[in-house]
Design a protein around this motif. Structure first.
Motif, PDB file in Angstrom:
ATOM      1  N   GLU A  37      28.793  37.902  37.870  1.00  0.00           N
ATOM      2  CA  GLU A  37      29.567  38.728  36.947  1.00  0.00           C
ATOM      3  C   GLU A  37      30.213  39.914  37.674  1.00  0.00           C
ATOM      4  O   GLU A  37      31.350  40.287  37.383  1.00  0.00           O
ATOM      5  N   ALA A  38      29.483  40.496  38.631  1.00  0.00           N
ATOM      6  CA  ALA A  38      30.041  41.612  39.400  1.00  0.00           C
ATOM      7  C   ALA A  38      31.236  41.148  40.229  1.00  0.00           C
ATOM      8  O   ALA A  38      32.257  41.851  40.330  1.00  0.00           O
ATOM      9  N   ALA A  39      31.132  39.958  40.821  1.00  0.00           N
ATOM     10  CA  ALA A  39      32.237  39.417  41.606  1.00  0.00           C
ATOM     11  C   ALA A  39      33.442  39.122  40.723  1.00  0.00           C
ATOM     12  O   ALA A  39      34.593  39.393  41.097  1.00  0.00           O
ATOM     13  N   ARG A  40      33.179  38.546  39.529  1.00  0.00           N
ATOM     14  CA  ARG A  40      34.286  38.258  38.606  1.00  0.00           C
ATOM     15  C   ARG A  40      34.961  39.544  38.134  1.00  0.00           C
ATOM     16  O   ARG A  40      36.185  39.615  38.014  1.00  0.00           O
ATOM     17  N   GLU A  41      34.157  40.572  37.879  1.00  0.00           N
ATOM     18  CA  GLU A  41      34.731  41.847  37.435  1.00  0.00           C
ATOM     19  C   GLU A  41      35.601  42.474  38.532  1.00  0.00           C
ATOM     20  O   GLU A  41      36.679  43.000  38.253  1.00  0.00           O
ATOM     21  N   GLU A  42      35.137  42.372  39.743  1.00  0.00           N
ATOM     22  CA  GLU A  42      35.922  42.904  40.860  1.00  0.00           C
ATOM     23  C   GLU A  42      37.248  42.161  40.998  1.00  0.00           C
ATOM     24  O   GLU A  42      38.301  42.769  41.188  1.00  0.00           O
ATOM     25  N   GLN A  43      37.196  40.839  40.895  1.00  0.00           N
ATOM     26  CA  GLN A  43      38.410  40.041  40.988  1.00  0.00           C
ATOM     27  C   GLN A  43      39.345  40.330  39.810  1.00  0.00           C
ATOM     28  O   GLN A  43      40.574  40.415  39.984  1.00  0.00           O
ATOM     29  N   PHE A  44      38.768  40.504  38.623  1.00  0.00           N
ATOM     30  CA  PHE A  44      39.579  40.802  37.434  1.00  0.00           C
ATOM     31  C   PHE A  44      40.299  42.148  37.589  1.00  0.00           C
ATOM     32  O   PHE A  44      41.485  42.267  37.278  1.00  0.00           O
ATOM     33  N   GLN A  57      15.432  34.643  39.015  1.00  0.00           N
ATOM     34  CA  GLN A  57      16.434  34.290  40.017  1.00  0.00           C
ATOM     35  C   GLN A  57      17.763  33.943  39.363  1.00  0.00           C
ATOM     36  O   GLN A  57      18.827  34.344  39.831  1.00  0.00           O
ATOM     37  N   ALA A  58      17.697  33.205  38.274  1.00  0.00           N
ATOM     38  CA  ALA A  58      18.917  32.841  37.569  1.00  0.00           C
ATOM     39  C   ALA A  58      19.610  34.090  37.026  1.00  0.00           C
ATOM     40  O   ALA A  58      20.842  34.210  37.081  1.00  0.00           O
ATOM     41  N   SER A  59      18.824  35.042  36.535  1.00  0.00           N
ATOM     42  CA  SER A  59      19.394  36.276  36.005  1.00  0.00           C
ATOM     43  C   SER A  59      20.048  37.094  37.123  1.00  0.00           C
ATOM     44  O   SER A  59      21.123  37.669  36.949  1.00  0.00           O
ATOM     45  N   GLU A  60      19.398  37.110  38.305  1.00  0.00           N
ATOM     46  CA  GLU A  60      19.949  37.830  39.451  1.00  0.00           C
ATOM     47  C   GLU A  60      21.273  37.218  39.901  1.00  0.00           C
ATOM     48  O   GLU A  60      22.245  37.926  40.152  1.00  0.00           O
ATOM     49  N   GLU A  61      21.298  35.932  40.008  1.00  0.00           N
ATOM     50  CA  GLU A  61      22.520  35.251  40.426  1.00  0.00           C
ATOM     51  C   GLU A  61      23.637  35.445  39.410  1.00  0.00           C
ATOM     52  O   GLU A  61      24.807  35.590  39.773  1.00  0.00           O
TER      53      GLU A  61
END
Length: 262
Positions: A147-154, A138-142
């Motif tokens: 990381e995907a959200a941060r990459e999109e924002q970046f 679960q921790a790995s999934e979150e």
């Protein structure tokens, strides 16, 4: 009785009365011819009978005319009813269209309900799926989602910063803010067709602006009697090729002097 049946009956009655009138008229003609062959006394007596026949004939004519007018009124009433029929059809068509619109709205509502249900089921499935994972999974999934959200924002910030940089560069070349924004976005997105179109528009606008500015600032080329005829070396150096060609055509001596050959 239906309206059409009533009209047909009236027409039959009119035909019958017309037939009786024609027969009576024929008998009257024969009787009149016989009277002409008889004595005067008998003729006077028949004349009184003829006067009565004339009055009766007038009454029959008025009755026939009245029935004819009634038939016309009935026909007009039937025509009016027939004319009103399309209005009923239009109303029925409007009612049908209204029903169809209501059915479409119901379908849209069903689709929205289905979409909401699917989204809710997806969220529930995701929740149940995570419940089957271990704490580490679960921790790995979150972490992956974060990381995907941060990459999109970046990537979004990177695009905005790079476009802003391009905008400043284009505006330094004389582009308007609007054209600079369009050119910068086209350049970042790799849209060469849009970029060339903006560059052509901007170049044309820059040339016109510089020509207008130069024409306002320079004195009349033909004014003055000596020197460079009012055109300074700095003004000449600021001219583009089109302006220099025009000056060379209009004042070749001034042009040669400014380029250092005069």
């Amino acid at each position: 009785m239906p309206l059409l049946a009533h009209i047909q009956l009236s027409r039959d009655m009119l035909a019958h009365v017309s037939f009786l009138y024609a027969a009576e008229k024929s008998r009257y003609k024969i009787r009149n011819e016989n009277v002409q062959r008889s004595t005067g006394k008998n003729a006077n007596e028949v004349n009184r009978s003829e006067m009565n026949d004339v009055r009766e004939d007038g009454n029959r004519r008025r009755n026939i005319m009245a029935e004819t007018q009634d038939n016309k009124n009935l026909e007009n009433t039937s025509a009016e009813e027939t004319t009103e029929t399309p209005e009923v059809d239009v109303a029925a068509k409007n009612a049908e269209l209204t029903t169809q619109v209501q059915e479409l709205m119901k379908e849209v509502a069903k689709l929205k309900k289905t979409s909401d249900k699917n989204a809710s089921e997806a969220a529930d499935w995701k929740k149940k799926y995570r419940e089957t994972l271990s704490a580490q999974e679960q921790a790995s999934e979150e972490k992956a989602e974060a990381e995907a959200a941060r990459e999109e924002q970046f990537n979004k910030l990177l695009r905005e910063n790079q476009i802003a940089k391009y905008v400043r560069q284009y505006m330094a070349q004389g582009y308007t803010e609007d054209l600079a924004q369009k050119a910068a976005e086209a350049m970042y997105d790799g849209d060469t067709d849009a970029l060339f179109a903006v560059q052509t528009e901007a170049t044309t606008a820059i040339i016109k602006a510089k020509e207008s500015e130069w024409l306002k600032s320079r004195p009349d080329v033909n004014a003055g009697t000596g020197g460079n005829h009012g055109v300074t070396k700095e003004q000449f150096e600021a001219m583009n090729m089109m302006q220099r060609s025009k000056l060379r055509k209009e004042s070749p001596e001034v042009y040669e002097r400014l380029v250092g050959r005069g």
